[in-house]
Design an enzyme around this catalytic site. Structure first.
Site, PDB file in Angstrom:
ATOM      1  CD  GLU A  22      -4.172 -29.841  37.192  1.00 35.31           C
ATOM      2  OE1 GLU A  22      -5.179 -30.451  37.608  1.00 35.31           O
ATOM      3  OE2 GLU A  22      -3.826 -28.734  37.621  1.00 35.31           O
ATOM      4  NE  ARG A  66       0.735 -34.038  42.700  1.00 38.66           N
ATOM      5  CZ  ARG A  66      -0.434 -33.586  43.173  1.00 38.66           C
ATOM      6  NH1 ARG A  66      -0.966 -32.485  42.685  1.00 38.66           N
ATOM      7  NH2 ARG A  66      -1.051 -34.225  44.134  1.00 38.66           N
ATOM      8  CE1 TYR A  68      -1.204 -35.284  39.849  1.00 33.51           C
ATOM      9  CE2 TYR A  68      -3.156 -35.684  41.178  1.00 33.51           C
ATOM     10  CZ  TYR A  68      -2.478 -34.936  40.245  1.00 33.51           C
ATOM     11  OH  TYR A  68      -3.082 -33.813  39.700  1.00 33.51           O
ATOM     12  CG  ASP A  70      -7.288 -36.673  41.052  1.00 32.51           C
ATOM     13  OD1 ASP A  70      -7.131 -36.428  42.255  1.00 32.51           O
ATOM     14  OD2 ASP A  70      -7.887 -35.906  40.279  1.00 32.51           O
ATOM     15  CD  GLU A  76      -5.035 -35.153  37.738  1.00 30.31           C
ATOM     16  OE1 GLU A  76      -6.048 -35.720  38.183  1.00 30.31           O
ATOM     17  OE2 GLU A  76      -4.898 -33.913  37.689  1.00 30.31           O
ATOM     18  CB  THR A  79       2.691 -30.640  31.852  1.00 28.02           C
ATOM     19  OG1 THR A  79       2.071 -29.357  32.062  1.00 28.02           O
ATOM     20  CG2 THR A  79       1.865 -31.457  30.877  1.00 28.02           C
ATOM     21  CD1 TRP A 433       2.003 -28.236  42.439  1.00 30.30           C
ATOM     22  CD2 TRP A 433       3.356 -28.268  40.670  1.00 30.30           C
ATOM     23  NE1 TRP A 433       1.492 -29.125  41.524  1.00 30.30           N
ATOM     24  CE2 TRP A 433       2.291 -29.159  40.434  1.00 30.30           C
ATOM     25  CE3 TRP A 433       4.340 -28.110  39.683  1.00 30.30           C
ATOM     26  CZ2 TRP A 433       2.177 -29.906  39.261  1.00 30.30           C
ATOM     27  CZ3 TRP A 433       4.224 -28.850  38.505  1.00 30.30           C
ATOM     28  CH2 TRP A 433       3.159 -29.735  38.304  1.00 30.30           C
TER      29      TRP A 433
END
Lengths: 468, 61
Positions: A22, A66, A68, A70, A76, A79, A433
């Protein structure tokens, strides 16, 4: 309605591990002539095209990853689940491309709002005021009752690995500036805990496996630097995985518990000569290189035993050893294209000689920012790589493919396919997820609890219903 | 199955051998670095201090 029986977890080879990275990117809007604008406002414009595409600023992409905004208005990228080092590097690099691709439209929207300027996205860990943001590693580990004891054995490794996997930085103090191995080291305040922003621990113990919770848990590592140099990222993930394999085989690692982890990580960070020693709980004193050497030796002793000798493993061990040797000898020429701190120091030092300035000169701070700029044309890391001054471990076409296609061998393959087909159908859907859900009059949800499973008949049936 | 996953991976052929990092010679790489620094020098030097100071963002995780 929950759709179909959740299949039992598969038997998985112990050497196969689900990993993820991340990355929080630094967001900088350079607009000297415009009115003041908050990072939140810039992030909103930057993510406008994401919202148009996925109806939210928090989306899963067709590559299974993902994207987004943060805490702190940081874009952010997390993977997708990867189960090889090559994939984790490719999907991490794909994230740099994906966030960069938002920039042109974001700038156009800002300009339309009367804000003429340029958006810079940095894959680094600090801003100019010393605020820090992270790069978090996730490793799926087999559940055991003694997780905290299991993970704490790795703290001396995490404290000292910066001598090989650190991103390198100029540290500015009232007494002047010096090189350090890791920009993140000064922002770590605990060994292990469940907190993240309030008190950053090296290992976060929050138990969110996103998988069969009776079998697995997640080891969430917060102490790493964001890295752009591919061999460095591979070493960071690969060395950690190898040590985890030893622990998961119920074998022990050398006893290296530190007297004070917080002090040790700073001591090691701020002495790039590698000579500084840290105190162990048993009273011994060791350098960062000594600690890393002990970990490397422990892995080598298990080669052909619990650790299979593969090309990828040999590559990790080779760079790990050369990195330790570089710190010990003070000669980084053998790792100058592979370890990020060495790549950066060489660049900064060469420029400093040209300018004939001191290390705290703002032009060198500007140079560091340029290094981490994700722009393929403007970013210095990318230009160094294009000029052959930085080694690579994945092919360009594989990174390009990873921006749109999911990893083929994990659950991400199912998610990526679902997102692509659900979007094309125009149906409402939600995804996270572990869930794939088609909304509407007859909502259907598939629960994916096995991150190793890349094929699932329930998903085939769910997607077939889109045509009906 | 690291062998299975890694050796069947299409990326594998592109990875360099452990003993053969694809690095240019020292002089060639210094020359390349210098010419890159020539190219970016103006950008870096223009309002460097103001540019750096203007990058402030709240901390993240």
């Amino acid at each position: 309605m929950m759709f179909g029986e959740v299949p039992p977890a598969q038997e998985v080879d112990p050497a196969r591990r689900i990993m993820g990275l991340e990355t929080e990117f630094g967001l900088h809007f350079d607009a000297p002539q415009s009115r003041a604008v908050t990072p939140e406002e810039v992030a909103g414009h930057l993510f406008h095209s994401v919202v148009e595409w996925g109806r939210s600023s928090n989306v899963f992409l067709t590559n299974g990853s993902r994207l987004y905004i943060d805490v702190g208005a940081h874009p952010e990228y997390a993977t997708a689940e990867c189960d090889s080092l090559t994939d984790i590097v490719a999907y991490d690099k794909a994230g740099e491309r994906i966030v960069h691709d938002l920039v042109a439209k974001g700038e156009a929207r800002l300009a339309a709002a009367g804000l003429e300027g340029s958006i810079y996205l940095y894959k680094n860990n600090t801003d100019s005021a010393g605020n820090s943001y992270g790069c978090h590693e996730n490793y799926l580990v087999r559940r055991r009752a003694d997780f905290k004891a299991f993970a704490s054995v790795l703290l001396p490794f995490f404290v000292s690995r910066q001598i090989v996997t650190g991103s390198g930085c100029i540290t500015r103090t009232p007494q002047g500036a010096h090189y350090s191995f890791s920009p993140r080291a000064d922002h770590m305040w605990e060994g292990m805990s469940s907190a993240t922003t309030r008190s950053r621990p090296m290992i976060n113990t929050r138990d969110e496996p996103h998988a069969h919770a009776d079998l697995y848990r997640r080891m969430h590592v917060i102490v790493g630097d964001s890295t752009m140099v591919e061999p460095t990222t591979r070493l960071k993930m690969g060395s950690t995985d190898l040590l985890l394999r030893i622990l998961e085989a119920r074998l022990t690692l050398p006893e290296l518990a530190l007297a004070n982890e917080m002090q040790a990580i700073r001591t090691i960070a701020h002495d790039v000569t590698g000579a500084a020693t840290v105190e162990l709980a048993d009273g011994r004193h060791m350098t960062g290189a000594d600690l890393q050497e002990a970990c490397l030796t422990a892995v080598r002793e298990r080669l052909d035993d619990v650790i299979e000798r593969t090309v990828e493993t040999e590559q990790v061990l080779d760079l790990w050893a050369r990195g330790i040797a570089a710190v010990r000898s003070g000669d980084d020429s053998q790792v100058a294209t592979e370890l990020e701190w060495a790549v950066k120091f060489r660049l900064i030092e060469r420029y400093r000689e040209r300018l004939n300035c001191s290390l705290d000169d703002p032009r060198l701070a500007r140079l560091e920012m340029a290094f981490h700029d994700v722009s393929p044309t403007r970013g210095l890391f990318n230009r160094l790589q294009a000029d052959g001054l930085v080694s690579r471990v994945v092919a360009e076409e594989d990174i390009v493919r990873a921006t749109t296609e999911p990893p083929a061998t994990t659950r991400a393959a199912l998610r990526g396919r679902f997102v692509r087909e659900a979007l094309a159908s125009g149906r409402d859907y939600t995804v996270d997820w572990v869930h794939l859900k088609l909304s509407g009059t007859e909502p259907r949800t598939v629960l994916l609890k096995d991150p190793f499973r890349n094929l699932d008949e329930r998903v085939d049936v769910l997607l077939a219903s889109l045509d009906g | 199955m690291p062998q299975t996953t890694s050796s069947s991976s299409p990326f594998e052929d592109d990875a360099p051998e452990p003993d053969a990092p694809a690095a240019p010679t020292a002089q060639a790489s210094t020359d390349a670095l210098d010419s890159l620094l020539d190219e970016i020098d103006d950008t870096i030097q223009t309002n460097a201090s103001q540019f750096v100071r203007s990058f402030v963002q709240k901390g993240g995780q």
